[in-house]
Scaffold this motif. Structure first.
Motif, PDB file in Angstrom:
ATOM      1  N   ALA A 129     -28.935 -65.304   3.861  1.00 13.65           N
ATOM      2  CA  ALA A 129     -30.358 -64.963   3.833  1.00 13.65           C
ATOM      3  C   ALA A 129     -30.975 -65.291   5.187  1.00 13.65           C
ATOM      4  O   ALA A 129     -30.524 -66.194   5.893  1.00 13.65           O
ATOM      5  N   ILE A 130     -32.008 -64.532   5.523  1.00 10.69           N
ATOM      6  CA  ILE A 130     -32.790 -64.753   6.744  1.00 10.69           C
ATOM      7  C   ILE A 130     -34.229 -65.022   6.322  1.00 10.69           C
ATOM      8  O   ILE A 130     -34.804 -64.260   5.537  1.00 10.69           O
ATOM      9  N   GLN A 131     -34.805 -66.108   6.863  1.00 11.14           N
ATOM     10  CA  GLN A 131     -36.187 -66.463   6.564  1.00 11.14           C
ATOM     11  C   GLN A 131     -36.979 -66.664   7.850  1.00 11.14           C
ATOM     12  O   GLN A 131     -36.420 -67.038   8.883  1.00 11.14           O
ATOM     13  N   HIS A 132     -38.272 -66.429   7.739  1.00 13.63           N
ATOM     14  CA  HIS A 132     -39.237 -66.763   8.800  1.00 13.63           C
ATOM     15  C   HIS A 132     -40.460 -67.326   8.102  1.00 13.63           C
ATOM     16  O   HIS A 132     -41.005 -66.690   7.192  1.00 13.63           O
ATOM     17  N   ASN A 133     -40.872 -68.536   8.506  1.00 15.58           N
ATOM     18  CA  ASN A 133     -42.032 -69.193   7.873  1.00 15.58           C
ATOM     19  C   ASN A 133     -41.920 -69.200   6.348  1.00 15.58           C
ATOM     20  O   ASN A 133     -42.860 -68.843   5.644  1.00 15.58           O
ATOM     21  N   GLU A 134     -40.764 -69.586   5.849  1.00 13.18           N
ATOM     22  CA  GLU A 134     -40.504 -69.693   4.402  1.00 13.18           C
ATOM     23  C   GLU A 134     -40.516 -68.350   3.669  1.00 13.18           C
ATOM     24  O   GLU A 134     -40.394 -68.312   2.450  1.00 13.18           O
ATOM     25  N   GLN A 135     -40.649 -67.254   4.397  1.00 15.25           N
ATOM     26  CA  GLN A 135     -40.599 -65.928   3.768  1.00 15.25           C
ATOM     27  C   GLN A 135     -39.196 -65.360   3.924  1.00 15.25           C
ATOM     28  O   GLN A 135     -38.660 -65.304   5.033  1.00 15.25           O
ATOM     29  N   ARG A 136     -38.625 -64.928   2.826  1.00 20.17           N
ATOM     30  CA  ARG A 136     -37.285 -64.329   2.834  1.00 20.17           C
ATOM     31  C   ARG A 136     -37.393 -62.899   3.358  1.00 20.17           C
ATOM     32  O   ARG A 136     -38.062 -62.054   2.769  1.00 20.17           O
ATOM     33  N   LEU A 137     -36.736 -62.648   4.498  1.00 20.54           N
ATOM     34  CA  LEU A 137     -36.847 -61.348   5.155  1.00 20.54           C
ATOM     35  C   LEU A 137     -35.658 -60.435   4.900  1.00 20.54           C
ATOM     36  O   LEU A 137     -35.815 -59.225   4.872  1.00 20.54           O
ATOM     37  N   ALA A 138     -34.457 -61.005   4.753  1.00 20.67           N
ATOM     38  CA  ALA A 138     -33.251 -60.193   4.561  1.00 20.67           C
ATOM     39  C   ALA A 138     -32.224 -61.025   3.808  1.00 20.67           C
ATOM     40  O   ALA A 138     -32.210 -62.255   3.912  1.00 20.67           O
ATOM     41  N   TRP A 139     -31.341 -60.329   3.066  1.00 18.49           N
ATOM     42  CA  TRP A 139     -30.310 -61.026   2.306  1.00 18.49           C
ATOM     43  C   TRP A 139     -29.155 -60.079   2.031  1.00 18.49           C
ATOM     44  O   TRP A 139     -29.319 -58.874   1.972  1.00 18.49           O
ATOM     45  N   ALA A 140     -27.968 -60.666   1.880  1.00 22.43           N
ATOM     46  CA  ALA A 140     -26.749 -59.896   1.600  1.00 22.43           C
ATOM     47  C   ALA A 140     -25.599 -60.851   1.325  1.00 22.43           C
ATOM     48  O   ALA A 140     -25.646 -62.025   1.696  1.00 22.43           O
ATOM     49  N   ASP A 141     -24.573 -60.321   0.694  1.00 19.98           N
ATOM     50  CA  ASP A 141     -23.272 -60.994   0.659  1.00 19.98           C
ATOM     51  C   ASP A 141     -22.445 -60.362   1.767  1.00 19.98           C
ATOM     52  O   ASP A 141     -22.449 -59.134   1.910  1.00 19.98           O
ATOM     53  N   ILE A 142     -21.771 -61.185   2.552  1.00 20.29           N
ATOM     54  CA  ILE A 142     -20.893 -60.635   3.583  1.00 20.29           C
ATOM     55  C   ILE A 142     -19.467 -61.093   3.321  1.00 20.29           C
ATOM     56  O   ILE A 142     -19.235 -62.165   2.765  1.00 20.29           O
ATOM     57  N   LYS A 143     -18.535 -60.240   3.719  1.00 23.43           N
ATOM     58  CA  LYS A 143     -17.114 -60.538   3.583  1.00 23.43           C
ATOM     59  C   LYS A 143     -16.520 -60.643   4.978  1.00 23.43           C
ATOM     60  O   LYS A 143     -16.779 -59.792   5.841  1.00 23.43           O
ATOM     61  N   ALA A 144     -15.745 -61.688   5.195  1.00 23.57           N
ATOM     62  CA  ALA A 144     -15.155 -61.926   6.517  1.00 23.57           C
ATOM     63  C   ALA A 144     -13.714 -62.386   6.363  1.00 23.57           C
ATOM     64  O   ALA A 144     -13.309 -62.883   5.305  1.00 23.57           O
ATOM     65  N   PHE A 145     -12.971 -62.229   7.437  1.00 22.22           N
ATOM     66  CA  PHE A 145     -11.559 -62.608   7.452  1.00 22.22           C
ATOM     67  C   PHE A 145     -11.267 -63.305   8.766  1.00 22.22           C
ATOM     68  O   PHE A 145     -11.641 -62.823   9.831  1.00 22.22           O
ATOM     69  N   ARG A 146     -10.616 -64.460   8.680  1.00 24.14           N
ATOM     70  CA  ARG A 146     -10.201 -65.199   9.864  1.00 24.14           C
ATOM     71  C   ARG A 146      -8.681 -65.321   9.827  1.00 24.14           C
ATOM     72  O   ARG A 146      -8.121 -66.100   9.056  1.00 24.14           O
ATOM     73  N   PRO A 147      -7.979 -64.515  10.651  1.00 20.83           N
ATOM     74  CA  PRO A 147      -6.513 -64.598  10.639  1.00 20.83           C
ATOM     75  C   PRO A 147      -6.018 -65.935  11.216  1.00 20.83           C
ATOM     76  O   PRO A 147      -6.620 -66.473  12.144  1.00 20.83           O
ATOM     77  N   GLN A 148      -4.945 -66.438  10.642  1.00 21.71           N
ATOM     78  CA  GLN A 148      -4.356 -67.667  11.153  1.00 21.71           C
ATOM     79  C   GLN A 148      -3.775 -67.477  12.550  1.00 21.71           C
ATOM     80  O   GLN A 148      -3.880 -68.339  13.403  1.00 21.71           O
ATOM     81  N   ASP A 149      -3.151 -66.312  12.775  1.00 20.64           N
ATOM     82  CA  ASP A 149      -2.554 -65.984  14.074  1.00 20.64           C
ATOM     83  C   ASP A 149      -3.119 -64.636  14.517  1.00 20.64           C
ATOM     84  O   ASP A 149      -2.672 -63.588  14.059  1.00 20.64           O
ATOM     85  N   VAL A 150      -4.111 -64.676  15.397  1.00 20.82           N
ATOM     86  CA  VAL A 150      -4.798 -63.453  15.827  1.00 20.82           C
ATOM     87  C   VAL A 150      -3.837 -62.485  16.521  1.00 20.82           C
ATOM     88  O   VAL A 150      -3.864 -61.289  16.267  1.00 20.82           O
ATOM     89  N   GLY A 151      -2.957 -63.013  17.382  1.00 18.99           N
ATOM     90  CA  GLY A 151      -2.005 -62.160  18.073  1.00 18.99           C
ATOM     91  C   GLY A 151      -1.105 -61.402  17.117  1.00 18.99           C
ATOM     92  O   GLY A 151      -0.890 -60.195  17.259  1.00 18.99           O
ATOM     93  N   GLU A 152      -0.601 -62.092  16.139  1.00 10.61           N
ATOM     94  CA  GLU A 152       0.256 -61.445  15.137  1.00 10.61           C
ATOM     95  C   GLU A 152      -0.547 -60.429  14.336  1.00 10.61           C
ATOM     96  O   GLU A 152      -0.079 -59.317  14.076  1.00 10.61           O
ATOM     97  N   PHE A 153      -1.782 -60.795  13.960  1.00 13.15           N
ATOM     98  CA  PHE A 153      -2.609 -59.891  13.189  1.00 13.15           C
ATOM     99  C   PHE A 153      -2.892 -58.603  13.968  1.00 13.15           C
ATOM    100  O   PHE A 153      -2.916 -57.521  13.398  1.00 13.15           O
ATOM    101  N   LEU A 154      -3.099 -58.716  15.269  1.00 14.03           N
ATOM    102  CA  LEU A 154      -3.390 -57.552  16.107  1.00 14.03           C
ATOM    103  C   LEU A 154      -2.135 -56.854  16.599  1.00 14.03           C
ATOM    104  O   LEU A 154      -2.212 -55.874  17.346  1.00 14.03           O
ATOM    105  N   GLY A 155      -0.969 -57.348  16.201  1.00 12.04           N
ATOM    106  CA  GLY A 155       0.294 -56.709  16.577  1.00 12.04           C
ATOM    107  C   GLY A 155       0.720 -56.988  18.000  1.00 12.04           C
ATOM    108  O   GLY A 155       1.412 -56.179  18.606  1.00 12.04           O
ATOM    109  N   ARG A 156       0.346 -58.121  18.526  1.00 17.07           N
ATOM    110  CA  ARG A 156       0.717 -58.463  19.914  1.00 17.07           C
ATOM    111  C   ARG A 156       1.943 -59.330  19.941  1.00 17.07           C
ATOM    112  O   ARG A 156       2.253 -60.096  19.146  1.00 17.07           O
TER     113      ARG A 156
END
Length: 156
Positions: A129-156
């Protein structure tokens, strides 16, 4: 699903310590606070803010504020384990909604990311959520992925 790690509260972190972003792509001004499964950041909309137009920063940019805030939680976790924070990937969002069209110059936004779920492959879902002066301006669920080995994930 792996357990939620317990972050050690009380340490202060700067965005550049916990995120791999640099220069103008580092959008967070501060890491305001955090807990075991949440983090809150601050973004100040200034004259030099990325994407600033006459009406302000378009509200759709809030998705990146949310993504960087969620990534900051992950970066804090990595630092506390003695690991250099790595890159992650925003996979998408669910129902991004905004109560405004722009974030106006001079506004101080508080962005919160609450971890809802994380699996053994470091695929995570955050309620944000994003707020300004206690007013809720935007909200969402986001999905993210953090690979353990970025090089392997990118095929390097």
């Amino acid at each position: 699903m792996s357990g939620i790690p317990m972050l050690v509260p009380g340490c202060r972190y700067r965005p550049e310590q916990v995120l791999p972003h640099r220069g103008r792509m580092l959008l967070l001004d501060e890491i305001d606070d955090y807990g075991a499964d949440w983090v809150r950041s601050i973004v100040r909309i200034r004259a030099d803010s990325l994407l600033l137009g006459d009406a302000g920063v378009p509200a759709w940019a809030g998705i990146e504020y949310m993504a960087q805030t969620a990534a900051a939680w992950s970066g804090i976790e990595q630092l506390q384990r003695g690991v250099t924070p790595g890159i992650g990937f925003l996979l998408g969002s669910r129902r991004y909604r905004s109560a405004c069209e722009h974030f106006a110059a001079g506004w101080e936004l508080r962005i919160t990311a609450q971890l809802l779920l994380r699996d053994d492959n470091d695929l995570a879902i955050f309620d944000c959520a994003i707020q300004h002066n206690e007013q809720r301006l935007a909200w969402a669920d986001i999905k993210a992925f953090r690979p353990q080995d970025v090089g392997e994930f990118l095929g390097r």
